[in-house]
Design a protein around this motif. Structure first.
Motif, PDB file in Angstrom:
ATOM      1  N   PRO A   1       8.965  14.963  -2.110  1.00  0.00           N
ATOM      2  CA  PRO A   1       8.504  16.352  -2.142  1.00  0.00           C
ATOM      3  C   PRO A   1       7.077  16.430  -2.674  1.00  0.00           C
ATOM      4  CG  PRO A   1      10.139  15.942  -3.870  1.00  0.00           C
ATOM      5  CD  PRO A   1      10.045  14.696  -3.051  1.00  0.00           C
ATOM      6  N   ASP A   2       6.368  17.462  -2.270  1.00  0.00           N
ATOM      7  CA  ASP A   2       5.001  17.682  -2.741  1.00  0.00           C
ATOM      8  C   ASP A   2       5.061  18.645  -3.930  1.00  0.00           C
ATOM      9  OD1 ASP A   2       2.366  18.244  -3.206  1.00  0.00           O
ATOM     10  OD2 ASP A   2       1.896  18.788  -1.134  1.00  0.00           O
ATOM     11  N   PRO A   3       4.834  18.137  -5.146  1.00  0.00           N
ATOM     12  CA  PRO A   3       4.955  19.005  -6.316  1.00  0.00           C
ATOM     13  C   PRO A   3       3.855  20.068  -6.390  1.00  0.00           C
ATOM     14  CG  PRO A   3       4.098  16.884  -6.989  1.00  0.00           C
ATOM     15  CD  PRO A   3       4.462  16.777  -5.524  1.00  0.00           C
ATOM     16  N   THR A   4       2.792  19.908  -5.597  1.00  0.00           N
ATOM     17  CA  THR A   4       1.740  20.930  -5.618  1.00  0.00           C
ATOM     18  C   THR A   4       2.208  22.217  -4.954  1.00  0.00           C
ATOM     19  OG1 THR A   4       0.697  20.199  -3.548  1.00  0.00           O
ATOM     20  CG2 THR A   4      -0.080  19.173  -5.600  1.00  0.00           C
ATOM     21  N   ASP A   5       3.348  22.174  -4.253  1.00  0.00           N
ATOM     22  CA  ASP A   5       3.906  23.377  -3.640  1.00  0.00           C
ATOM     23  C   ASP A   5       4.610  24.268  -4.665  1.00  0.00           C
ATOM     24  OD1 ASP A   5       3.022  22.572  -1.151  1.00  0.00           O
ATOM     25  OD2 ASP A   5       4.958  21.711  -0.557  1.00  0.00           O
ATOM     26  N   VAL A   6       4.867  23.731  -5.866  1.00  0.00           N
ATOM     27  CA  VAL A   6       5.598  24.471  -6.888  1.00  0.00           C
ATOM     28  C   VAL A   6       4.622  25.304  -7.716  1.00  0.00           C
ATOM     29  CG1 VAL A   6       7.054  24.260  -8.957  1.00  0.00           C
ATOM     30  CG2 VAL A   6       7.442  22.766  -6.987  1.00  0.00           C
ATOM     31  N   GLY A   7       4.956  26.565  -7.881  1.00  0.00           N
ATOM     32  CA  GLY A   7       4.139  27.453  -8.719  1.00  0.00           C
ATOM     33  C   GLY A   7       4.906  27.814  -9.979  1.00  0.00           C
ATOM     34  N   GLY A   8       4.396  28.795 -10.698  1.00  0.00           N
ATOM     35  CA  GLY A   8       5.085  29.268 -11.899  1.00  0.00           C
ATOM     36  C   GLY A   8       4.396  28.807 -13.163  1.00  0.00           C
TER      37      GLY A   8
ATOM     38  N   LEU B   1       0.854  -1.180   0.000  1.00  0.00           N
ATOM     39  CA  LEU B   1       0.000   0.000   0.000  1.00  0.00           C
ATOM     40  C   LEU B   1       0.892   1.233   0.000  1.00  0.00           C
ATOM     41  CD1 LEU B   1      -2.791   1.420   0.291  1.00  0.00           C
ATOM     42  CD2 LEU B   1      -2.417   1.312   2.777  1.00  0.00           C
ATOM     43  N   PHE B   2       0.696   2.113  -0.972  1.00  0.00           N
ATOM     44  CA  PHE B   2       1.354   3.413  -0.984  1.00  0.00           C
ATOM     45  C   PHE B   2       0.380   4.409  -0.372  1.00  0.00           C
ATOM     46  CE2 PHE B   2       3.620   1.170  -4.337  1.00  0.00           C
ATOM     47  CZ  PHE B   2       4.945   1.464  -4.016  1.00  0.00           C
ATOM     48  N   LEU B   3       0.842   5.146   0.622  1.00  0.00           N
ATOM     49  CA  LEU B   3      -0.023   6.026   1.386  1.00  0.00           C
ATOM     50  C   LEU B   3       0.549   7.436   1.424  1.00  0.00           C
ATOM     51  CD1 LEU B   3      -2.577   5.907   3.258  1.00  0.00           C
ATOM     52  CD2 LEU B   3      -0.989   5.507   5.154  1.00  0.00           C
ATOM     53  N   CYS B   4      -0.294   8.427   1.088  1.00  0.00           N
ATOM     54  CA  CYS B   4       0.124   9.827   1.235  1.00  0.00           C
ATOM     55  C   CYS B   4      -1.027  10.613   1.846  1.00  0.00           C
ATOM     56  CB  CYS B   4       0.617  10.417  -0.084  1.00  0.00           C
ATOM     57  SG  CYS B   4      -0.623  10.639  -1.355  1.00  0.00           S
ATOM     58  N   GLY B   5      -0.950  11.913   1.784  1.00  0.00           N
ATOM     59  CA  GLY B   5      -1.952  12.745   2.447  1.00  0.00           C
ATOM     60  C   GLY B   5      -3.343  12.638   1.853  1.00  0.00           C
ATOM     61  N   MET B   6      -3.454  12.785   0.515  1.00  0.00           N
ATOM     62  CA  MET B   6      -4.785  12.840  -0.101  1.00  0.00           C
ATOM     63  C   MET B   6      -4.977  11.888  -1.277  1.00  0.00           C
ATOM     64  SD  MET B   6      -5.856  16.811   0.180  1.00  0.00           S
ATOM     65  CE  MET B   6      -4.515  17.524  -0.744  1.00  0.00           C
ATOM     66  N   ASN B   7      -4.010  11.017  -1.570  1.00  0.00           N
ATOM     67  CA  ASN B   7      -4.127  10.055  -2.659  1.00  0.00           C
ATOM     68  C   ASN B   7      -4.438  10.738  -3.984  1.00  0.00           C
ATOM     69  OD1 ASN B   7      -6.165   7.330  -3.730  1.00  0.00           O
ATOM     70  ND2 ASN B   7      -3.965   7.281  -3.563  1.00  0.00           N
ATOM     71  N   ALA B   8      -3.828  11.907  -4.177  1.00  0.00           N
ATOM     72  CA  ALA B   8      -4.071  12.658  -5.407  1.00  0.00           C
ATOM     73  C   ALA B   8      -2.818  12.763  -6.271  1.00  0.00           C
ATOM     74  CB  ALA B   8      -4.582  14.060  -5.070  1.00  0.00           C
ATOM     75  N   VAL B   9      -1.632  12.692  -5.678  1.00  0.00           N
ATOM     76  CA  VAL B   9      -0.405  12.924  -6.440  1.00  0.00           C
ATOM     77  C   VAL B   9       0.597  11.788  -6.241  1.00  0.00           C
ATOM     78  CG1 VAL B   9       1.518  14.517  -6.851  1.00  0.00           C
ATOM     79  CG2 VAL B   9      -0.756  15.434  -6.348  1.00  0.00           C
ATOM     80  N   ARG B  10       1.265  11.768  -5.099  1.00  0.00           N
ATOM     81  CA  ARG B  10       2.392  10.851  -4.913  1.00  0.00           C
ATOM     82  C   ARG B  10       1.977   9.389  -4.853  1.00  0.00           C
ATOM     83  NH1 ARG B  10       4.555  14.695  -0.178  1.00  0.00           N
ATOM     84  NH2 ARG B  10       2.298  14.944  -0.065  1.00  0.00           N
TER      85      ARG B  10
END
Length: 150
Positions: free
Chosen positions: A109-116, A10-19
């Motif tokens: 790393p959480d790529p949702t933290d990256v802007g631009g 099982l891969f587990l992260c905060g919201m199961n949306a990205v990582r």
């Protein structure tokens, strides 16, 4: 002697949306079909279109799959839980306190933290994808690769 491959991961992260969904799809392609692979989040997030884009570059897709929380899992027994974020790691340790389940923390790393610009954001998502591929390969496939090189 290489360690046996877990039967279920099982891969587990905060919201199961990205990582974690990225890790799930990569592991499904990289590991033998007999290994059951799933992913979930501590909370259920929203599907992220950048995940679809970076998986498509690898010929992978989430299909109709939507993010799910740990509570949504039909089977809650896994041989190995891989956590990809601090919140997920704490939740997994709490969940497995009375279970004989291995928990490994692979900080990503959480790529949702990256802007631009879009390309900068895509680069952050690609970086996570490549880190996950390398980590899956090192953790589960390296002993075989090492034996082949001998």
């Amino acid at each position: 002697m290489p360690a046996a491959l877990p039967r279920s991961i099982l891969f587990l992260c905060g919201m199961n949306a990205v990582r974690s969904p990225m890790a799930e799809q990569l592991a499904r392609r990289m590991l033998p079909p007999a290994t059951f692979v799933a992913s979930a989040g501590v909370h259920r997030g929203e599907r992220d279109p950048f995940v679809d884009a970076v998986l498509a570059e690898e010929g992978l897709t989430l299909g109709e799959r939507q993010p799910r929380a740990m509570d949504d899992l039909e089977d809650d027994y896994f041989d190995l839980i891989v956590t990809l974020a601090p919140e997920a790691h704490h939740a997994a340790l709490e969940l497995t306190r009375s279970l004989a389940v291995d928990v490994e923390y692979w900080p990503m790393p959480d790529p949702t933290d990256v802007g631009g610009r879009r390309e900068q954001i895509m680069a952050a998502y690609r970086d996570v994808r490549e880190r996950l591929k390398a980590r899956i390969s090192r953790r589960f496939l390296l002993p075989e690769a090492k034996n082949a090189a001998d």
